[in-house]
Design a protein around this motif. Structure first.
Motif, PDB file in Angstrom:
ATOM      1  N   ALA A 142       2.044   0.544  -4.863  1.00  0.00           N
ATOM      2  CA  ALA A 142       1.134   0.080  -5.926  1.00  0.00           C
ATOM      3  C   ALA A 142       1.111  -1.598  -5.877  1.00  0.00           C
ATOM      4  N   GLU A 143       2.379  -2.167  -5.745  1.00  0.00           N
ATOM      5  CA  GLU A 143       2.446  -3.596  -5.740  1.00  0.00           C
ATOM      6  C   GLU A 143       1.656  -4.115  -4.297  1.00  0.00           C
ATOM      7  N   ARG A 144       1.898  -3.370  -3.043  1.00  0.00           N
ATOM      8  CA  ARG A 144       1.117  -3.727  -1.963  1.00  0.00           C
ATOM      9  C   ARG A 144      -0.451  -3.663  -2.178  1.00  0.00           C
ATOM     10  N   LEU A 145      -0.785  -2.695  -2.722  1.00  0.00           N
ATOM     11  CA  LEU A 145      -2.499  -2.108  -2.864  1.00  0.00           C
ATOM     12  C   LEU A 145      -2.906  -3.060  -4.259  1.00  0.00           C
ATOM     13  N   ASP A 146      -1.974  -3.774  -4.766  1.00  0.00           N
ATOM     14  CA  ASP A 146      -2.386  -4.603  -6.088  1.00  0.00           C
ATOM     15  C   ASP A 146      -3.122  -3.691  -7.099  1.00  0.00           C
ATOM     16  N   VAL A 147      -2.476  -2.365  -7.316  1.00  0.00           N
ATOM     17  CA  VAL A 147      -2.913  -1.549  -8.359  1.00  0.00           C
ATOM     18  C   VAL A 147      -1.813  -1.340  -9.191  1.00  0.00           C
ATOM     19  N   ARG A 148      -2.253  -0.459 -10.220  1.00  0.00           N
ATOM     20  CA  ARG A 148      -1.030   0.317 -11.261  1.00  0.00           C
ATOM     21  C   ARG A 148      -0.383   1.345 -10.719  1.00  0.00           C
TER      22      ARG A 148
ATOM     23  N   GLY B  74      -4.578   3.986  -9.701  1.00  0.00           N
ATOM     24  CA  GLY B  74      -3.903   3.296  -8.931  1.00  0.00           C
ATOM     25  C   GLY B  74      -2.726   4.266  -7.989  1.00  0.00           C
TER      26      GLY B  74
ATOM     27  N   ARG C 204       6.105   2.721  -6.597  1.00  0.00           N
ATOM     28  CA  ARG C 204       6.035   1.314  -7.118  1.00  0.00           C
ATOM     29  C   ARG C 204       5.717   0.275  -6.281  1.00  0.00           C
TER      30      ARG C 204
ATOM     31  N   ARG D 254      -5.756   5.774  -5.812  1.00  0.00           N
ATOM     32  CA  ARG D 254      -5.720   5.184  -4.360  1.00  0.00           C
ATOM     33  C   ARG D 254      -4.820   6.047  -3.399  1.00  0.00           C
TER      34      ARG D 254
END
Length: 172
Positions: A23-29, A74, A20, A4
């Motif tokens: 990734a948390e904001r986009l809900d991905v790894r 991610g 990190r 992403r």
């Protein structure tokens, strides 16, 4: 499969921290190619540099980036020098590459110019860091889809800017 977002930049730009949070904001790894090299070799990066040399590390890094680009969907953070590889730059074409820029003073403050950063070890780490920034800036910009200056921003603000800039980027 394609990440992403791919986060690049010099030491101290915040690639891992921002990666990190993004990734948390986009809900991905989240995945970091430096961590992949450490995991695959069982050795820390300064050890690889000291005992095998930078070319050996760069070869490991190039393979790690190639694998991650094929496997990860991610947010992917690359090591600061990963873009030095022409093959890696070619592989990044068309991907949502985010360049986190940092100025000399702020970058030096963040990294502390420590021995944990093998390219910054030596007699004058600040001059080495300046030379690194000067040499790599055009390379980072050549592969980036978006650039965010991080000096005056808190990590959450950087993530906000990255999300906005990626959303405004034309689809490919």
């Amino acid at each position: 499969m394609s990440p992403r977002a791919i986060v690049i930049g010099p030491p101290g730009a915040g690639k891992t921290t921002i990666g990190r949070l993004l990734a948390e904001r986009l809900d991905v790894r989240f995945r970091d190619t430096d961590a992949d090299v450490v995991e695959s070799t069982g050795r820390e990066i300064p050890d690889i540099f000291a005992n095998d040399g930078e070319p050996a590390f760069r070869a490991l890094e190039e393979r790690a980036v190639d694998t991650a680009l094929r496997e990860h969907d991610g947010v992917l953070a690359l090591g600061g020098g990963a873009v030095l590889s022409e093959l890696t730059r070619e592989r990044l074409a068309g991907h949502p590459v985010v360049f986190l820029s940092v100025g000399l003073a702020e970058g030096a403050r963040r990294v502390g110019l420590s021995a944990a950063r093998p390219l910054l070890a030596g007699v004058n780490p600040r001059a080495t860091f300046k030379a690194l920034l000067d040499a790599r800036l055009p390379i980072y910009r050549s592969v980036a889809a978006v650039e965010v200056a991080t000096d005056e921003l808190e990590p959450a603000q950087v993530v906000d800017r990255v999300v906005e800039d990626l959303a405004a980027r034309p689809s490919r």
